[in-house]
Design a protein around this motif. Structure first.
Motif, PDB file in Angstrom:
ATOM      1  N   PHE A   1       0.857  -1.192   0.000  1.00  0.00           N
ATOM      2  CA  PHE A   1       0.000   0.000   0.000  1.00  0.00           C
ATOM      3  C   PHE A   1       0.889   1.238   0.000  1.00  0.00           C
ATOM      4  O   PHE A   1       1.995   1.231   0.531  1.00  0.00           O
ATOM      5  N   ILE A   2       0.387   2.272  -0.647  1.00  0.00           N
ATOM      6  CA  ILE A   2       1.127   3.527  -0.773  1.00  0.00           C
ATOM      7  C   ILE A   2       0.460   4.530   0.161  1.00  0.00           C
ATOM      8  O   ILE A   2      -0.751   4.734   0.079  1.00  0.00           O
ATOM      9  N   SER A   3       1.232   5.116   1.052  1.00  0.00           N
ATOM     10  CA  SER A   3       0.646   6.081   1.979  1.00  0.00           C
ATOM     11  C   SER A   3       1.240   7.473   1.749  1.00  0.00           C
ATOM     12  O   SER A   3       2.322   7.617   1.171  1.00  0.00           O
ATOM     13  N   VAL A   4       0.482   8.466   2.225  1.00  0.00           N
ATOM     14  CA  VAL A   4       0.900   9.861   2.066  1.00  0.00           C
ATOM     15  C   VAL A   4       1.704  10.267   3.295  1.00  0.00           C
ATOM     16  O   VAL A   4       1.290  10.009   4.424  1.00  0.00           O
ATOM     17  N   ASP A   5       2.844  10.867   3.065  1.00  0.00           N
ATOM     18  CA  ASP A   5       3.671  11.379   4.162  1.00  0.00           C
ATOM     19  C   ASP A   5       3.127  12.747   4.566  1.00  0.00           C
ATOM     20  O   ASP A   5       3.332  13.741   3.872  1.00  0.00           O
ATOM     21  N   GLY A   6       2.437  12.777   5.709  1.00  0.00           N
ATOM     22  CA  GLY A   6       1.798  14.019   6.162  1.00  0.00           C
ATOM     23  C   GLY A   6       2.794  15.095   6.555  1.00  0.00           C
ATOM     24  O   GLY A   6       2.424  16.268   6.672  1.00  0.00           O
ATOM     25  N   ASP A   7       4.053  14.711   6.756  1.00  0.00           N
ATOM     26  CA  ASP A   7       5.064  15.680   7.189  1.00  0.00           C
ATOM     27  C   ASP A   7       5.899  16.214   6.028  1.00  0.00           C
ATOM     28  O   ASP A   7       6.882  16.924   6.256  1.00  0.00           O
ATOM     29  N   ALA A   8       5.537  15.823   4.805  1.00  0.00           N
ATOM     30  CA  ALA A   8       6.359  16.236   3.659  1.00  0.00           C
ATOM     31  C   ALA A   8       6.373  17.761   3.526  1.00  0.00           C
ATOM     32  O   ALA A   8       5.376  18.434   3.813  1.00  0.00           O
ATOM     33  N   ALA A   9       7.502  18.278   3.069  1.00  0.00           N
ATOM     34  CA  ALA A   9       7.644  19.734   2.878  1.00  0.00           C
ATOM     35  C   ALA A   9       6.726  20.207   1.746  1.00  0.00           C
ATOM     36  O   ALA A   9       6.337  19.422   0.878  1.00  0.00           O
ATOM     37  N   ASP A  10       6.389  21.473   1.759  1.00  0.00           N
ATOM     38  CA  ASP A  10       5.485  22.041   0.750  1.00  0.00           C
ATOM     39  C   ASP A  10       5.995  21.784  -0.672  1.00  0.00           C
ATOM     40  O   ASP A  10       5.215  21.491  -1.578  1.00  0.00           O
ATOM     41  N   ALA A  11       7.315  21.910  -0.843  1.00  0.00           N
ATOM     42  CA  ALA A  11       7.887  21.725  -2.189  1.00  0.00           C
ATOM     43  C   ALA A  11       7.666  20.294  -2.664  1.00  0.00           C
ATOM     44  O   ALA A  11       7.428  20.047  -3.851  1.00  0.00           O
ATOM     45  N   VAL A  12       7.724  19.339  -1.712  1.00  0.00           N
ATOM     46  CA  VAL A  12       7.525  17.927  -2.054  1.00  0.00           C
ATOM     47  C   VAL A  12       6.058  17.696  -2.421  1.00  0.00           C
ATOM     48  O   VAL A  12       5.738  17.023  -3.404  1.00  0.00           O
ATOM     49  N   VAL A  13       5.165  18.274  -1.637  1.00  0.00           N
ATOM     50  CA  VAL A  13       3.728  18.143  -1.928  1.00  0.00           C
ATOM     51  C   VAL A  13       3.419  18.764  -3.293  1.00  0.00           C
ATOM     52  O   VAL A  13       2.640  18.224  -4.081  1.00  0.00           O
ATOM     53  N   GLN A  14       4.080  19.866  -3.597  1.00  0.00           N
ATOM     54  CA  GLN A  14       3.873  20.521  -4.893  1.00  0.00           C
ATOM     55  C   GLN A  14       4.333  19.618  -6.041  1.00  0.00           C
ATOM     56  O   GLN A  14       3.689  19.542  -7.079  1.00  0.00           O
ATOM     57  N   ARG A  15       5.437  18.892  -5.794  1.00  0.00           N
ATOM     58  CA  ARG A  15       5.905  17.944  -6.819  1.00  0.00           C
ATOM     59  C   ARG A  15       4.850  16.867  -7.085  1.00  0.00           C
ATOM     60  O   ARG A  15       4.641  16.442  -8.209  1.00  0.00           O
ATOM     61  N   ARG A  16       4.211  16.401  -6.008  1.00  0.00           N
ATOM     62  CA  ARG A  16       3.165  15.388  -6.186  1.00  0.00           C
ATOM     63  C   ARG A  16       2.004  15.966  -6.998  1.00  0.00           C
ATOM     64  O   ARG A  16       1.465  15.320  -7.889  1.00  0.00           O
ATOM     65  N   ARG A  17       1.632  17.197  -6.667  1.00  0.00           N
ATOM     66  CA  ARG A  17       0.520  17.827  -7.403  1.00  0.00           C
ATOM     67  C   ARG A  17       0.860  17.941  -8.884  1.00  0.00           C
ATOM     68  O   ARG A  17       0.021  17.700  -9.748  1.00  0.00           O
ATOM     69  N   THR A  18       2.090  18.331  -9.165  1.00  0.00           N
ATOM     70  CA  THR A  18       2.518  18.485 -10.561  1.00  0.00           C
ATOM     71  C   THR A  18       2.437  17.148 -11.288  1.00  0.00           C
ATOM     72  O   THR A  18       1.911  17.041 -12.397  1.00  0.00           O
ATOM     73  N   TRP A  19       2.944  16.098 -10.630  1.00  0.00           N
ATOM     74  CA  TRP A  19       2.921  14.753 -11.236  1.00  0.00           C
ATOM     75  C   TRP A  19       1.481  14.303 -11.487  1.00  0.00           C
ATOM     76  O   TRP A  19       1.143  13.843 -12.584  1.00  0.00           O
ATOM     77  N   LEU A  20       0.630  14.435 -10.470  1.00  0.00           N
ATOM     78  CA  LEU A  20      -0.729  13.891 -10.588  1.00  0.00           C
ATOM     79  C   LEU A  20      -1.670  14.784 -11.399  1.00  0.00           C
ATOM     80  O   LEU A  20      -2.783  14.383 -11.725  1.00  0.00           O
ATOM     81  N   SER A  21      -1.209  15.990 -11.721  1.00  0.00           N
ATOM     82  CA  SER A  21      -2.050  16.843 -12.571  1.00  0.00           C
ATOM     83  C   SER A  21      -1.530  16.842 -14.008  1.00  0.00           C
ATOM     84  O   SER A  21      -2.194  17.350 -14.911  1.00  0.00           O
ATOM     85  N   GLY A  22      -0.341  16.261 -14.200  1.00  0.00           N
ATOM     86  CA  GLY A  22       0.220  16.244 -15.554  1.00  0.00           C
ATOM     87  C   GLY A  22       0.751  17.607 -15.966  1.00  0.00           C
ATOM     88  O   GLY A  22       0.983  17.860 -17.135  1.00  0.00           O
ATOM     89  N   GLY A  23       0.944  18.480 -14.997  1.00  0.00           N
ATOM     90  CA  GLY A  23       1.425  19.835 -15.300  1.00  0.00           C
ATOM     91  C   GLY A  23       2.920  19.870 -15.555  1.00  0.00           C
ATOM     92  O   GLY A  23       3.606  18.875 -15.486  1.00  0.00           O
TER      93      GLY A  23
END
Ligand code: ZN
Length: 602
Positions: A580-602
């Motif tokens: 199972f893949i879990s979300v790291d709630g403590d990830a830095a904003d820049a890391v969360v932004q990378r996830r958003r970019t990946w999952l939005s295809g931006g």
């Protein structure tokens, strides 16, 4: 299209009750030495020799009102005696294969792939051909409609009549459905699309068309407008239970469970899986139908076509099929991570992933992946599922290497730009240099380990880049498909085998390498009779196992053929093979932004 094509095909479901199509092929100028006609041994997209010619019942030929002698040269080739044209070659084909690969005909509908019914005119495969699709004779069939992406050449929309193909390859790349299907139509990026559904279904057609439009427009914009096809058709056959799809240049044939189609209310997991299948086949309109392996150019349908790249054509497509659903908003992030965990679980549960590389799995698809047997989980890795995980790892590694400037999306678009519109295919060694070029660094070690070697996709190392964690835990039951955290504190007892219920019995389907069942001597095909002296409950075996602890020595009675055998085996602790893949709630904003970019295809 020239005014009078030199080759004309005519097909009619002649005897629906006997499942027989009648097919005629007229050749204006037959070969002087005697015209050869040949049926393919396999259908593109499904890598197994199927010998479609075995379903041909009667073949005959005539010219100038007289019969022409026919000689069968091999399993799928017929030779006519030398004659002057026009030559008419006719046969009947038995069609009773309800799959996306063959042909099926009864009194309720007709379905065929050209590769099952239309003989190639050997030496003239490059010529344009005219095709007439006729309804069965009689008043009872007049209401049947015709769904196909074959270009119309006089036929009215959704009707029998005249169609055309630029060559034989195109002729057999447009499956045809005839009958009383449901029809939904929509546009995606200005291109007409349709979905035709055969089978007894209740379906929210408006919802289905809306969601398919979202998927299709996502893929078209991913590669860049305009879409490479002038029209597109989803041909769906809904049955009680079924799953399958086959890609074509302007259509796809899909088999699904009728409960997987959306009805009123919020659809369930089955619909998400169905949308993933539609997304998969639609992505293939680029990746494999137009970006092709060089090994398939030209494609010899008489024998196996070997490539070590199916992990690109099927694995990358399997990565992008579900990714497109989250990128286009049809599923949310949690839903996507669940699907990803389920895919990874399927891979991690196969010991064969440590025996066979993705390149080997691709090459041997014909005799291994497509011909599963008792040893498949121990010997074979799927280029679909592991290919999808390696695609994800490659995507994340490219993003890391380029500080977010490059991704697998760039690889796909570069493949499309270089190979998509040219007649050439992707060479066997074409992917690695392309990735290195885009990343501006060598990726040789990645390919050596994860594509040509048997190392697992390095997800535990790469997923933290996008604020995610890769987790392994033991399976909690026989129906635990992974994708979510577990609830048990201790691992359950495990036998190291897979079972299936058949005819009310619990039968061993696979014995896994290194497990207690293999050590004890239990074999595929054994019927489990009693565990610790208690009768095995085929549908309650999980509960019986739950009463036991890892480390216990137990007795298992089985029937092997008609012989009763008893085995003593020591139960193992269920291995940590469930992801199972879990979300790291403590990830830095820049890391969360990378996830958003990946999952939005931006
Ligand atoms: Zn596929």
């Amino acid at each position: 299209m020239s005014a009078t094509p030199a080759i004309r095909y005519h097909i009619q479901p002649a005897h629906p009750g006997a499942h027989l199509f009648r097919v005629r092929c007229e050749v204006a100028v037959p070969a002087a030495e005697g015209q050869l006609f040949r049926l393919p041994a396999w259908i593109p997209g499904s890598y197994m020799i199927r010998d479609f010619a075995r379903h041909v019942v009667v073949a005959r030929a005539a010219a100038g009102g007289r019969a022409v002698a026919l000689t069968k040269l091999d399993k799928d080739t017929w030779q006519c005696a030398p004659c002057a044209g026009p030559l008419s070659f006719e046969w009947e084909v038995h069609a009773w294969d309800l799959s996306v690969r063959g042909a099926h005909l009864d009194t309720t509908h007709a379905y065929f792939n050209g590769s099952s019914v239309f003989p190639a005119v050997v030496g003239q495969e490059h010529l344009p051909c005219a095709v007439t699709i006729a309804l069965p004779d009689g008043e009872g069939w007049k209401h049947w409609r015709v769904a196909t992406s074959l270009p119309r050449a006089g036929a009215l929309p959704w009707s029998a009549g005249d169609y055309a193909a630029a060559d034989y390859e195109e002729l057999i790349d447009h499956p045809v459905e005839m009958g009383e299907f449901l029809l939904g139509e929509f546009e995606a990026c200005g291109v007409p699309h349709a979905v035709a559904i055969t089978g007894r279904v209740r379906v929210d057609l408006e919802r289905l068309c809306r969601d398919l439009k979202t998927v299709c427009e996502h893929h078209i914009r991913f590669f860049g407008e305009p879409a490479p096809m002038a029209r597109y058709l989803f041909l769906v056959t809904a049955v009680g239970e079924g799953y399958g799809g086959l890609e074509h240049r302007a259509s796809t044939s899909l088999l699904c469970g009728r409960d997987d189609l959306p009805r009123s209310g919020e659809p369930g997991d089955g619909y998400r899986t169905f949308l993933g299948l539609c997304s998969h086949e639609y992505f293939h309109a680029w990746n494999v139908k137009r970006i092709r392996p060089a090994a398939f150019v030209p494609c010899d349908l008489g024998r196996e076509a070997y490539t070590r790249l199916l992990w690109v054509f099927e694995g990358f497509t399997s990565y992008y099929d579900d990714l497109a659903l989250v990128r286009s908003g049809l599923i949310d992030e949690a839903g996507y991570l669940k699907m990803l965990g389920e895919t990874a679980t399927r891979v991690w549960r196969g010991p064969g992933r440590l025996r066979q590389s993705l390149a080997e799995s691709s090459f041997d698809a014909w005799n291994k992946f497509y011909k599963p047997d008792a040893n498949t989980p121990n010997a074979v890795v799927s280029y679909y599922t592991k290919g999808a995980l390696v695609a994800l790892a490659l995507d994340l590694a490219l993003r890391r290497a380029s500080a977010g400037a490059r991704s697998l999306d760039d690889v796909m678009r570069a493949l499309w730009a270089r190979y998509g519109r040219s007649a050439d295919g992707v060479p066997e060694d074409g992917i690695e240099p392309l990735v290195a070029e885009l990343a501006s660094q060598d990726f040789g070690a990645f390919f050596a380990r994860h594509v040509h070697g048997v190392e697992d996709a390095p997800l535990a190392e790469l997923l933290p880049d996008v604020g995610l964690r890769f987790n392994l835990r033991p399976a909690e039951s026989g129906s635990d498909n992974g994708g979510r955290p577990g609830t048990r504190s201790e691992p359950r007892a495990d036998l190291g085998l897979r079972t299936q219920v058949a005819d009310g019995e619990l039968r061993v389907s696979h014995v896994l390498d290194g497990g207690p069942a293999q050590a004890a001597g239990i074999a595929a095909g054994d019927v489990l009779v009693a565990l610790e002296g208690l009768r095995v409950q085929p549908r309650g075996f999980d509960r019986q196992l739950d009463a036991l602890r890892p480390g216990e020595c137990v007795h298992l009675h089985v029937f092997r053929r008609d012989e009763l055998l008893v085995f003593a085996l020591t139960l193992a602790a269920a291995p940590a093979d469930t992801v199972f893949i879990s979300v790291d709630g403590d990830a830095a904003d820049a890391v969360v932004q990378r996830r958003r970019t990946w999952l939005s295809g931006g």
